[in-house]
Design an enzyme around this catalytic site. Structure first.
Site, mmCIF file in Angstrom:
data_model
loop_
_atom_site.group_PDB
_atom_site.id
_atom_site.type_symbol
_atom_site.label_atom_id
_atom_site.label_comp_id
_atom_site.label_asym_id
_atom_site.label_seq_id
_atom_site.Cartn_x
_atom_site.Cartn_y
_atom_site.Cartn_z
ATOM 1 N N HIS A 61 92.212 26.888 37.083
ATOM 2 C CA HIS A 61 93.363 26.777 37.145
ATOM 3 C C HIS A 61 94.255 25.865 35.918
ATOM 4 C CE1 HIS A 61 92.999 28.533 41.625
ATOM 5 N NE2 HIS A 61 93.259 29.517 40.644
ATOM 6 N N GLU A 64 95.779 22.541 36.930
ATOM 7 C CA GLU A 64 94.909 21.676 37.506
ATOM 8 C C GLU A 64 93.770 21.094 36.446
ATOM 9 O OE1 GLU A 64 93.066 24.004 40.643
ATOM 10 O OE2 GLU A 64 95.011 24.670 41.601
ATOM 11 N N HIS A 213 89.299 21.716 41.553
ATOM 12 C CA HIS A 213 90.442 22.270 41.813
ATOM 13 C C HIS A 213 91.486 21.075 42.093
ATOM 14 C CE1 HIS A 213 89.992 26.683 41.514
ATOM 15 N NE2 HIS A 213 88.699 26.459 41.895
ATOM 16 N N GLU A 274 89.112 20.117 46.275
ATOM 17 C CA GLU A 274 90.652 20.129 46.063
ATOM 18 C C GLU A 274 90.918 18.303 45.837
ATOM 19 O OE1 GLU A 274 92.615 22.580 45.371
ATOM 20 O OE2 GLU A 274 91.827 24.017 46.197
#
Length: 305
Positions: A61, A64, A213, A274
């Site tokens: 992404h 990110e 991420h 994450e």
């Protein structure tokens, strides 16, 4: 220090760091595994010569992108530890190097990251197309809110793992065509970046994967009812190493991600990490904390693979 997190990481900056690594560490290799929409190389770094192959990737992404210097710094730390026969966290770097082969793709989405960080010319057709897509979603700031590749496909929703379920989930929130985020694509692997990772994985045969991420300080470790051997135990070990909690991916965010495909295709441990906390894109000032939390996690994953 080669990896400077206070700089916005672009494709050119990433290539420059990789070239410096290659000149400094002759035991590191790099190759292109495919091209982005704009023709940029998607670069894979390989360190180690062991039978077990492990895969770390970052920046599926665009907003990110802080995960790119995160993986680059870990790679540098590992290479330095190997070169000087030091420990990588609590593990013998030379033993890891001889028993495992680590493949790192630090920048899965080079065009999207360049868009976020001002490296796509505003008078180019690519920028104009992205701006036109973004204008349909005025609630998503441009370019800061952009997650997709330059064509408006969310790369981590483009893998063949219940792709139709992801399509239906996103349709419910009004995402049915190219968008700054959450568009699953016209069909699985339609995005060249996702296809490159898929082909690399098929040809290499990884035994464990980490996909980086941001944000939330969470380790997502499960997909549907699949329970690969030792996957939960490894997740708990990664949690202890980082302080991140383990969770099951929420249904509305599930399906068609790289982790989902890897687990369902191979029935082997795959994890989405994450990193950090806050609103994407995370500020570079958070980098040192993110790295401290994740160096041990990555070393642990390499050791347990």
């Amino acid at each position: 220090m080669t990896v400077l997190p206070n700089l916005a990481y672009t494709y050119d900056k990433t290539v420059s760091v990789i070239e410096e690594f290659l000149s400094k560490y002759p035991f590191l290799s790099a190759c292109s595994i495919g091209k982005s929409v704009m023709g940029k190389d998607i670069i894979a770094l390989t360190c180690g010569c062991g039978r077990k192959k492990v895969f770390f990737n970052a920046s599926h992404h665009a907003n990110e992108w802080i995960t790119t210097p995160l993986l680059l710094k870990f790679t540098q730390t590992y290479l330095e530890a190997y070169k000087y026969s030091r420990k990588l966290c609590n593990f013998d770097a030379r033993e890891l190097f001889l028993s495992k082969t680590l493949v790192v793709v630090p920048l899965v989405n080079p065009d999207g990251v360049d868009l976020i960080n001002g490296a796509v010319e505003k008078d180019s057709e690519y920028y104009k197309k992205a701006k036109k897509i973004s204008d349909q979603y005025p609630d998503i700031p441009f370019p800061e809110g952009w997650k997709a590749n330059i064509d408006g496909v969310d790369l981590n929703l483009n893998y063949p793992a219940n792709w139709n379920m992801a399509k239906e989930n996103k349709k419910k929130i009004g995402i049915c065509s190219a968008a700054p985020r959450d568009y699953v694509g016209d069909f699985p692997l339609c995005a060249p970046e996702a296809r490159a990772l898929y082909n690399l994985s098929i040809s290499t045969g990884f035994c464990l994967t980490l996909s980086y991420h941001t944000q939330g300080k969470v380790i997502y470790w499960k997909y549907l009812d699949y329970l690969p051997e030792n996957s939960e135990e490894i997740a708990e070990a990664l949690s202890r190493a980082s302080g991140y909690k383990t969770e099951v991916t929420p249904t509305e965010s599930g399906f068609a991600g790289y982790k989902d495909w890897f687990i369902s295709h191979y029935n082997l441990p795959g994890y989405t990490i994450e990193a950090g906390e806050g609103e994407n894109p995370l500020p570079p000032k958070q980098f040192d904390e993110i790295y401290r939390d994740n160096e041990g996690l990555m070393a642990m994953a390499l050791n347990l693979a």
